[in-house]
Design a protein around this motif. Structure first.
Motif, PDB file in Angstrom:
ATOM      1  N   LEU A   1       0.828  -1.206   0.000  1.00 46.56           N
ATOM      2  CA  LEU A   1       0.000   0.000   0.000  1.00 46.56           C
ATOM      3  C   LEU A   1       0.861   1.254   0.000  1.00 46.56           C
ATOM      4  CD1 LEU A   1      -2.922   0.995   0.107  1.00 46.56           C
ATOM      5  CD2 LEU A   1      -2.794   0.879   2.598  1.00 46.56           C
ATOM      6  N   GLN A   2       1.904   1.257   0.798  1.00 44.14           N
ATOM      7  CA  GLN A   2       2.812   2.402   0.840  1.00 44.14           C
ATOM      8  C   GLN A   2       3.489   2.595  -0.520  1.00 44.14           C
ATOM      9  OE1 GLN A   2       5.862   2.101   3.829  1.00 44.14           O
ATOM     10  NE2 GLN A   2       6.787   4.074   3.316  1.00 44.14           N
ATOM     11  N   MET A   3       3.886   1.495  -1.142  1.00 40.22           N
ATOM     12  CA  MET A   3       4.538   1.568  -2.444  1.00 40.22           C
ATOM     13  C   MET A   3       3.589   2.115  -3.512  1.00 40.22           C
ATOM     14  SD  MET A   3       6.429  -1.528  -4.521  1.00 40.22           S
ATOM     15  CE  MET A   3       7.472  -1.854  -3.113  1.00 40.22           C
ATOM     16  N   MET A   4       2.325   1.687  -3.487  1.00 35.12           N
ATOM     17  CA  MET A   4       1.347   2.167  -4.466  1.00 35.12           C
ATOM     18  C   MET A   4       1.123   3.664  -4.345  1.00 35.12           C
ATOM     19  SD  MET A   4      -1.604  -0.754  -4.870  1.00 35.12           S
ATOM     20  CE  MET A   4      -1.809  -1.153  -3.124  1.00 35.12           C
ATOM     21  N   ASP A   5       1.020   4.163  -3.117  1.00 28.44           N
ATOM     22  CA  ASP A   5       0.829   5.596  -2.901  1.00 28.44           C
ATOM     23  C   ASP A   5       2.038   6.392  -3.384  1.00 28.44           C
ATOM     24  OD1 ASP A   5      -1.667   5.177  -1.864  1.00 28.44           O
ATOM     25  OD2 ASP A   5      -1.019   5.239   0.230  1.00 28.44           O
ATOM     26  N   GLU A   6       3.244   5.852  -3.182  1.00 28.53           N
ATOM     27  CA  GLU A   6       4.456   6.527  -3.664  1.00 28.53           C
ATOM     28  C   GLU A   6       4.482   6.573  -5.187  1.00 28.53           C
ATOM     29  OE1 GLU A   6       7.563   4.273  -1.876  1.00 28.53           O
ATOM     30  OE2 GLU A   6       7.355   5.233   0.107  1.00 28.53           O
ATOM     31  N   HIS A   7       4.015   5.511  -5.832  1.00 25.63           N
ATOM     32  CA  HIS A   7       3.975   5.485  -7.299  1.00 25.63           C
ATOM     33  C   HIS A   7       3.050   6.572  -7.836  1.00 25.63           C
ATOM     34  CE1 HIS A   7       5.363   0.998  -7.624  1.00 25.63           C
ATOM     35  NE2 HIS A   7       6.330   1.826  -7.278  1.00 25.63           N
ATOM     36  N   VAL A   8       1.883   6.748  -7.182  1.00 28.23           N
ATOM     37  CA  VAL A   8       0.946   7.782  -7.628  1.00 28.23           C
ATOM     38  C   VAL A   8       1.540   9.165  -7.411  1.00 28.23           C
ATOM     39  CG1 VAL A   8      -1.297   8.857  -7.176  1.00 28.23           C
ATOM     40  CG2 VAL A   8      -1.116   6.365  -7.321  1.00 28.23           C
ATOM     41  N   ASP A   9       2.117   9.388  -6.219  1.00 26.52           N
ATOM     42  CA  ASP A   9       2.696  10.701  -5.914  1.00 26.52           C
ATOM     43  C   ASP A   9       3.827  11.059  -6.881  1.00 26.52           C
ATOM     44  OD1 ASP A   9       0.960  10.990  -3.809  1.00 26.52           O
ATOM     45  OD2 ASP A   9       2.369  10.260  -2.293  1.00 26.52           O
ATOM     46  N   GLY A  10       4.566  10.041  -7.327  1.00 22.32           N
ATOM     47  CA  GLY A  10       5.678  10.288  -8.246  1.00 22.32           C
ATOM     48  C   GLY A  10       5.325  10.010  -9.687  1.00 22.32           C
ATOM     49  N   GLY A  11       4.032   9.960  -9.982  1.00 25.09           N
ATOM     50  CA  GLY A  11       3.572   9.603 -11.320  1.00 25.09           C
ATOM     51  C   GLY A  11       3.760  10.706 -12.342  1.00 25.09           C
ATOM     52  N   SER A  12       3.389  10.386 -13.562  1.00 25.80           N
ATOM     53  CA  SER A  12       3.544  11.321 -14.681  1.00 25.80           C
ATOM     54  C   SER A  12       2.558  12.484 -14.570  1.00 25.80           C
ATOM     55  CB  SER A  12       3.323  10.579 -16.006  1.00 25.80           C
ATOM     56  OG  SER A  12       4.183   9.468 -16.115  1.00 25.80           O
ATOM     57  N   ASN A  13       2.814  13.518 -15.368  1.00 30.85           N
ATOM     58  CA  ASN A  13       1.931  14.682 -15.409  1.00 30.85           C
ATOM     59  C   ASN A  13       0.647  14.319 -16.155  1.00 30.85           C
ATOM     60  OD1 ASN A  13       0.680  17.187 -16.159  1.00 30.85           O
ATOM     61  ND2 ASN A  13       2.632  18.217 -15.833  1.00 30.85           N
ATOM     62  N   PRO A  14      -0.547  14.607 -15.585  1.00 29.64           N
ATOM     63  CA  PRO A  14      -1.801  14.280 -16.262  1.00 29.64           C
ATOM     64  C   PRO A  14      -1.928  14.888 -17.657  1.00 29.64           C
ATOM     65  CG  PRO A  14      -2.221  14.876 -13.982  1.00 29.64           C
ATOM     66  CD  PRO A  14      -0.770  15.169 -14.244  1.00 29.64           C
ATOM     67  N   ASN A  15      -1.190  15.965 -17.919  1.00 28.23           N
ATOM     68  CA  ASN A  15      -1.241  16.565 -19.258  1.00 28.23           C
ATOM     69  C   ASN A  15      -0.699  15.613 -20.335  1.00 28.23           C
ATOM     70  OD1 ASN A  15      -2.476  18.985 -18.616  1.00 28.23           O
ATOM     71  ND2 ASN A  15      -0.549  20.017 -18.160  1.00 28.23           N
ATOM     72  N   ASP A  16       0.184  14.680 -19.933  1.00 24.18           N
ATOM     73  CA  ASP A  16       0.655  13.668 -20.887  1.00 24.18           C
ATOM     74  C   ASP A  16      -0.513  12.827 -21.381  1.00 24.18           C
ATOM     75  OD1 ASP A  16       3.169  14.635 -20.364  1.00 24.18           O
ATOM     76  OD2 ASP A  16       3.794  12.953 -19.114  1.00 24.18           O
ATOM     77  N   MET A  17      -1.404  12.515 -20.481  1.00 20.74           N
ATOM     78  CA  MET A  17      -2.604  11.750 -20.825  1.00 20.74           C
ATOM     79  C   MET A  17      -3.512  12.576 -21.736  1.00 20.74           C
ATOM     80  SD  MET A  17      -3.950   8.767 -20.279  1.00 20.74           S
ATOM     81  CE  MET A  17      -5.554   7.946 -20.251  1.00 20.74           C
ATOM     82  N   ALA A  18      -3.649  13.856 -21.423  1.00 24.29           N
ATOM     83  CA  ALA A  18      -4.489  14.739 -22.236  1.00 24.29           C
ATOM     84  C   ALA A  18      -3.964  14.835 -23.667  1.00 24.29           C
ATOM     85  CB  ALA A  18      -4.549  16.124 -21.599  1.00 24.29           C
ATOM     86  N   GLU A  19      -2.658  14.951 -23.806  1.00 23.60           N
ATOM     87  CA  GLU A  19      -2.066  15.014 -25.144  1.00 23.60           C
ATOM     88  C   GLU A  19      -2.281  13.719 -25.907  1.00 23.60           C
ATOM     89  OE1 GLU A  19       2.011  16.192 -24.976  1.00 23.60           O
ATOM     90  OE2 GLU A  19       1.577  18.080 -23.928  1.00 23.60           O
ATOM     91  N   ALA A  20      -2.198  12.592 -25.205  1.00 21.28           N
ATOM     92  CA  ALA A  20      -2.428  11.296 -25.848  1.00 21.28           C
ATOM     93  C   ALA A  20      -3.866  11.189 -26.339  1.00 21.28           C
ATOM     94  CB  ALA A  20      -2.115  10.165 -24.872  1.00 21.28           C
ATOM     95  N   ILE A  21      -4.818  11.642 -25.537  1.00 17.72           N
ATOM     96  CA  ILE A  21      -6.234  11.611 -25.931  1.00 17.72           C
ATOM     97  C   ILE A  21      -6.464  12.492 -27.152  1.00 17.72           C
ATOM     98  CG2 ILE A  21      -8.560  12.263 -25.226  1.00 17.72           C
ATOM     99  CD1 ILE A  21      -7.635   9.714 -23.872  1.00 17.72           C
ATOM    100  N   PHE A  22      -5.831  13.653 -27.169  1.00 19.53           N
ATOM    101  CA  PHE A  22      -5.951  14.573 -28.310  1.00 19.53           C
ATOM    102  C   PHE A  22      -5.477  13.900 -29.601  1.00 19.53           C
ATOM    103  CE2 PHE A  22      -3.891  18.067 -30.822  1.00 19.53           C
ATOM    104  CZ  PHE A  22      -5.066  18.713 -31.208  1.00 19.53           C
ATOM    105  N   LYS A  23      -4.380  13.143 -29.520  1.00 19.54           N
ATOM    106  CA  LYS A  23      -3.868  12.438 -30.696  1.00 19.54           C
ATOM    107  C   LYS A  23      -4.828  11.343 -31.153  1.00 19.54           C
ATOM    108  CE  LYS A  23       1.014  13.328 -29.670  1.00 19.54           C
ATOM    109  NZ  LYS A  23       2.297  12.739 -29.221  1.00 19.54           N
ATOM    110  N   VAL A  24      -5.443  10.649 -30.191  1.00 17.46           N
ATOM    111  CA  VAL A  24      -6.408   9.602 -30.544  1.00 17.46           C
ATOM    112  C   VAL A  24      -7.612  10.213 -31.261  1.00 17.46           C
ATOM    113  CG1 VAL A  24      -7.976   7.839 -29.639  1.00 17.46           C
ATOM    114  CG2 VAL A  24      -5.690   8.097 -28.654  1.00 17.46           C
ATOM    115  N   ILE A  25      -8.098  11.336 -30.757  1.00 14.21           N
ATOM    116  CA  ILE A  25      -9.254  12.000 -31.375  1.00 14.21           C
ATOM    117  C   ILE A  25      -8.949  12.392 -32.819  1.00 14.21           C
ATOM    118  CG2 ILE A  25     -10.662  14.108 -31.304  1.00 14.21           C
ATOM    119  CD1 ILE A  25     -10.501  13.953 -28.236  1.00 14.21           C
ATOM    120  N   ASN A  26      -7.706  12.791 -33.066  1.00  9.80           N
ATOM    121  CA  ASN A  26      -7.331  13.233 -34.408  1.00  9.80           C
ATOM    122  C   ASN A  26      -6.839  12.112 -35.314  1.00  9.80           C
ATOM    123  OD1 ASN A  26      -7.876  16.059 -34.213  1.00  9.80           O
ATOM    124  ND2 ASN A  26      -6.098  16.280 -32.900  1.00  9.80           N
ATOM    125  N   ALA A  27      -6.733  10.902 -34.791  1.00  7.76           N
ATOM    126  CA  ALA A  27      -6.263   9.774 -35.604  1.00  7.76           C
ATOM    127  C   ALA A  27      -7.336   9.373 -36.621  1.00  7.76           C
ATOM    128  CB  ALA A  27      -5.928   8.587 -34.705  1.00  7.76           C
TER     129      ALA A  27
END
Length: 267
Positions: free
Chosen positions: A202-228
């Motif tokens: 549980l401690q490890m999972m919380d650390e992974h989320v806290d140190g995770g990627s920027n949500p904007n990376d996900m937004a950019e990926a969605i934008f590319k899918v919409i335009n594919a």
């Protein structure tokens, strides 16, 4: 004409990041929240919706169609995390997770598909998870609900292709959002046989989320899918090793892969 985008669970986290990104790209974005009246300063309109309630879903879709007369892209983002030893997770919490992560998105798709058939085109993007590609310790229910949505998407993609509708999955890894705060945690039970190993994981999972990627990376990926022009069925977004773990699962013997995961989680 700007595409009309419908995003469930868009008041925070990945959903909010996607909505804001697409809003700045001049799409007509409608998000949803169970309590939109509590959300201040949203850049795009928020419609009341609880994915666990079919009537709520139908009313939200009807409200958007009354304003725009079309829905071009649906992003099934609403979801909830859950952790714990399977033996100690209350059955009602398991059912609630599947209601939110699987049956909710299914009902959203059922609600919008008639309109998309009428339009003769549309795109549905289901936000799943890299965790849905493998059974992870103390995340069994989450892995199962997201993995089930991946397979539903594969099947539905073939069923609706003839109507000009594309269905795709985007599976994120760990992102720095507030998902951990809203996740159901089976409590650490003093004296439980799982106490030590679950607490460490549980401690490890919380650390992974806290140190995770920027949500904007996900937004950019969605934008590319919409335009594919021809979207793929599966996309993965996250750190290299998270995505590579899916490849390893395909090529390694089961026992070797299991040992690798157990070493990672210090089990």
């Amino acid at each position: 004409m700007s595409k009309v985008i419908f995003i469930t669970g868009a008041s925070s986290g990945i959903g909010k990041a996607i909505g804001e990104f697409l809003h700045h790209k001049n799409f007509k974005v409608y998000g949803t929240s169970r309590n939109p009246e509590r959300i201040e300063n949203s850049l795009f309109p928020l419609v009341k919706l609880d994915v666990r309630n079919v009537e709520s879903i139908q009313l939200a879709v009807a409200e958007i169609l009354s304003k725009e007369d079309r829905i071009d892209v649906v992003i099934n983002n609403a979801g909830v995390g859950i952790t714990g030893p399977l033996e100690e997770i209350p059955t009602e919490e398991i059912k609630n997770n599947f209601e939110t992560n699987l049956f909710g998105p299914i009902e959203v798709m059922k609600a919008v598909l008639p309109q998309m058939r009428k339009q003769k085109k549309g795109l549905i993007i289901n936000i799943t998870s890299i965790a849905g590609y493998m059974g992870l310790p103390y995340r069994s229910v989450y892995s199962a609900s997201k993995g089930a949505l991946e397979l539903i998407t594969e099947a539905l993609s073939m069923e609706v292709k003839e109507f000009g509708i594309n269905i795709t999955n985007v599976a994120p890894g760990d992102f720095a959002t507030n998902i951990a705060a809203g996740r159901y945690h089976a409590p650490l039970v003093k004296g439980s046989d799982y106490e030590k190993s679950y607490g460490t994981t549980l401690q490890m999972m919380d650390e992974h989320v806290d140190g995770g990627s920027n949500p904007n990376d996900m937004a950019e990926a969605i934008f590319k899918v919409i335009n594919a022009q021809n979207p793929k069925i599966h996309y993965k977004v996250g750190a290299f090793m998270q995505k590579f773990s899916i490849v390893l699962k395909r090529i390694l013997p089961d026992t070797v892969y299991e040992k690798m995961l157990m070493n990672h989680y210090k089990l």
